[in-house]
Design a protein around this motif. Structure first.
Motif, short mmCIF file in Angstrom:
data_model
loop_
_atom_site.label_atom_id
_atom_site.label_comp_id
_atom_site.label_asym_id
_atom_site.label_seq_id
_atom_site.Cartn_x
_atom_site.Cartn_y
_atom_site.Cartn_z
N TRP A 1 121.17 -41.88 7.03
CA TRP A 1 119.87 -42.23 7.64
C TRP A 1 119.43 -41.13 8.61
O TRP A 1 118.28 -40.70 8.60
CB TRP A 1 120.00 -43.56 8.38
N VAL A 2 120.36 -40.65 9.43
CA VAL A 2 120.04 -39.59 10.39
C VAL A 2 119.73 -38.29 9.66
O VAL A 2 118.74 -37.60 9.98
CB VAL A 2 121.21 -39.38 11.38
N SER B 1 116.33 -35.58 9.59
CA SER B 1 116.58 -34.37 10.38
C SER B 1 115.56 -33.29 10.06
O SER B 1 114.87 -33.33 9.03
CB SER B 1 117.99 -33.84 10.08
N PRO C 1 122.88 -36.97 18.29
CA PRO C 1 123.31 -37.65 17.06
C PRO C 1 122.95 -36.87 15.80
O PRO C 1 123.73 -36.82 14.85
CB PRO C 1 122.57 -39.00 17.13
N THR C 2 121.76 -36.25 15.79
CA THR C 2 121.36 -35.48 14.62
C THR C 2 122.23 -34.24 14.45
O THR C 2 122.67 -33.92 13.34
CB THR C 2 119.88 -35.06 14.74
#
Length: 286
Positions: free
Chosen positions: A10-11, A15, A210-211
């Protein structure tokens, strides 16, 4: 583990890297206008980042009380834009010279723009085996490998990422006057043998978002980084202790005390405001 994998995908699919690749693919049939838009967008996202300065040159400059030399800077990252363009427009459309600039921007294996241009040019002229540009398209898919990987491979990638982050930090801190032990020298030499410090500098963030974490974890699925991690772990296991200064039996405690003392002495030796003659703007005290 499935929930973790889904979160990573999902991330990654949101991006900047993924969006750039998707835009590059959409620009393939849009003519010169689409190419110009792609280069403009990629240039804004990628920026002029040159990477960390060579820690050995930084350390030498600090110890000599001199400015860090320009040659200490890492490779110019703007060339990566050509790699993004090649994914969407095709390598032949971008050309060997531009792609040489793109590969050199990663700083891998210590190869310069001229080195890459010579190799890619030879392949383009048929003087060397052809380049499999299909691999470029495969590696552009950052989410796919994470989606397909096993639980064990995902855990291994995390282990590699955590380990390489620590090794990268040790390499960088050499430039911050960290005591140099035989083991740390050997560790840096091992990284240099792989020609991977500039690449590690480009992909590893000390405090990742997080990315950034998701993108670097995906890269750490690649055998090249797994092999580098294994080689460095073997180097550490072979000894001696990374943080033992020869002749100092206090081990890590003595190592840290030496480092802190060096930094204090450097701070105390720095010129104080209001003292001495005015050397003019940009000049150092004589």
């Amino acid at each position: 583990m499935d929930a973790v994998r889904q979160a990573l995908v999902w991330v990654l699919e949101r991006s900047v890297s993924h969006r750039l690749v998707e835009f590059a693919r959409s620009a393939a049939g849009a003519g010169e206008e689409g190419q110009d838009a792609l280069y403009a967008l990629a240039g804004r996202f990628l920026g002029p980042y040159r990477g960390a300065a060579n820690p050995a040159l930084v350390r030498a400059a600090i110890e000599a009380d001199e400015d860090v030399p320009v040659e200490a800077e890492g490779p110019d990252g703007r060339g990566v834009v050509h790699l993004v363009a090649a994914i969407g427009l095709g390598a032949q459309e971008v050309g060997a010279d531009a792609l040489a600039e793109a590969f050199a921007a990663f700083g891998m294996f210590g190869l310069t723009v001229e080195d890459w241009a010579q190799m890619l040019g030879a392949a383009e002229r048929g003087e060397a085996p052809p380049v499999d540009w299909g691999l470029l398209e495969q590696h552009a898919d950052v989410a796919g490998p994470v989606r397909r990987t096993s639980d064990e491979e995902l855990v291994r990638a995390r282990t590699v990422l955590v380990g390489l982050s620590g090794f990268y930090a040790l390499y960088v801190m050499h430039g911050l006057l960290m005591p140099d032990t035989p083991a740390l020298v050997a560790l840096r030499q091992r990284i240099d043998e792989f020609g991977m410090f500039p690449f590690l500098d480009r992909i590893i963030a000390i405090n990742p978002s997080p990315t950034q974490f998701a993108e670097t974890l995906a890269v750490c699925l690649q055998p090249l980084l797994d092999n580098l991690y294994e080689a460095l772990m073997e180097q550490v296991a072979a000894g001696p202790d990374l943080f033992r200064i020869p002749g100092d039996e206090t081990g890590a405690a003595g190592f840290m005390e030496t480092w802190m003392r060096t930094l204090r002495e450097l701070t105390n030796a720095a010129p104080q405001d209001g003292g001495g003659a005015d050397n003019g703007p940009g000049e150092r005290p004589g």
